[in-house]
Scaffold this active site. Sequence first.
Site, PDB file in Angstrom:
ATOM      1  CG  ASN A   1      -6.094  -3.721   8.121  1.00 39.25           C
ATOM      2  OD1 ASN A   1      -5.065  -3.496   7.511  1.00 39.25           O
ATOM      3  ND2 ASN A   1      -6.921  -4.720   7.781  1.00 39.25           N
TER       4      ASN A   1
ATOM      5  CE1 TYR B   1      -6.328   2.255  -0.187  1.00 35.21           C
ATOM      6  CE2 TYR B   1      -4.273   3.006  -1.196  1.00 35.21           C
ATOM      7  CZ  TYR B   1      -4.941   2.185  -0.310  1.00 35.21           C
ATOM      8  OH  TYR B   1      -4.243   1.297   0.462  1.00 35.21           O
TER       9      TYR B   1
ATOM     10  CB  ALA C   1      -7.604  12.134  -1.206  1.00 36.73           C
TER      11      ALA C   1
ATOM     12  CE  LYS D   1      -5.347   3.264   3.221  1.00 37.24           C
ATOM     13  NZ  LYS D   1      -5.763   2.621   4.502  1.00 37.24           N
TER      14      LYS D   1
ATOM     15  CB  ALA E   1       0.879  -6.908   2.317  1.00 33.17           C
TER      16      ALA E   1
END
Length: 311
Positions: free
Chosen positions: A90, A155, A157, A159, A187
């Site tokens: 995470n 970010y 790319a 993910k 969130a």
Amino acid sequence: MTSFAGRVAVVTGAGGGLGRAYALELARRGTCVVVNDIGGDAAGKVAAEIAACGGSAAASHHSVASRVGGAAIVNLAIEAFGRIDILISNAGILRQARFDEMVEADIDSVIDVHLKGAFHVGQPAFAAMKRQGYGRMLFTASSSGLFGHPWQASYAAAKAGIVGLANTIALEGRDHGVLCNVIMPNARTSMAEGVDFAWRTEVTKAGAALARLMATPLGGGDRLDPDWVVPLAIHLVSDEMRTTHGIFSACCGRYARVAISTAQGWAAPALPSVEDIAAHWTQICDAGVLAEPMSVYDEALAVRQALAKLA
């Protein structure tokens, strides 16, 4: 209540936000948790919070951005609790800039934490799970990666890369009792609150969609609270989970599987010209009939079946 008694979990980026919420819920259900975070003593505070409620936790301050750090996180779980059953990858950071203005540091730092970090923790965790014949791995992707987000190229790319990584782990792990899925959470966290929305005036289509979203009520309660993501994440790493190779979205209380599909397309009877491609462009792009390959060979098999119809 779904019990995790006897299970051991590692949660990275668990000093706050989603990671903290995952760690607390796992501990509440009987899991021994390694709480990992490099931010000050955030991991220690969450581990103490778990201990104060009668749970078992150990704090890790190692960085997922290095192979040494990733191995240390997994080794802590094994040394402290004897095994590792669950990994929730995470940890994350965000760097924002226009694509043509991104400097190398904006790219490298995000890739190191998100994508390489998933490798660094995932490899030793997978090896341990494979030896014991059981494991649940959950990697964090993002709608920014699969659907796009302005000013978040590095970010997005990283993910999207995590999806490919998790799909491969799922294929390799299935026969060893190791299941692997991806969650795409939405969130309100410290990282999300730092998003710069100045791009709206430059990227008009996405900006218009954002304006419509902000004008539409989401229903009762704060549906962007991390607690709204937790039930899906915990189910995905439970003993009862039988699904692997999946991508799942948790967005404001809507939970859905996300599919990567191919259109039926056009099967050329012979080597096509550029003009042939242009002539069949509508058929190539027609999404009326979709297939969902679960490996590169599934796609090749679909192509073979399409070519057989030409014979």
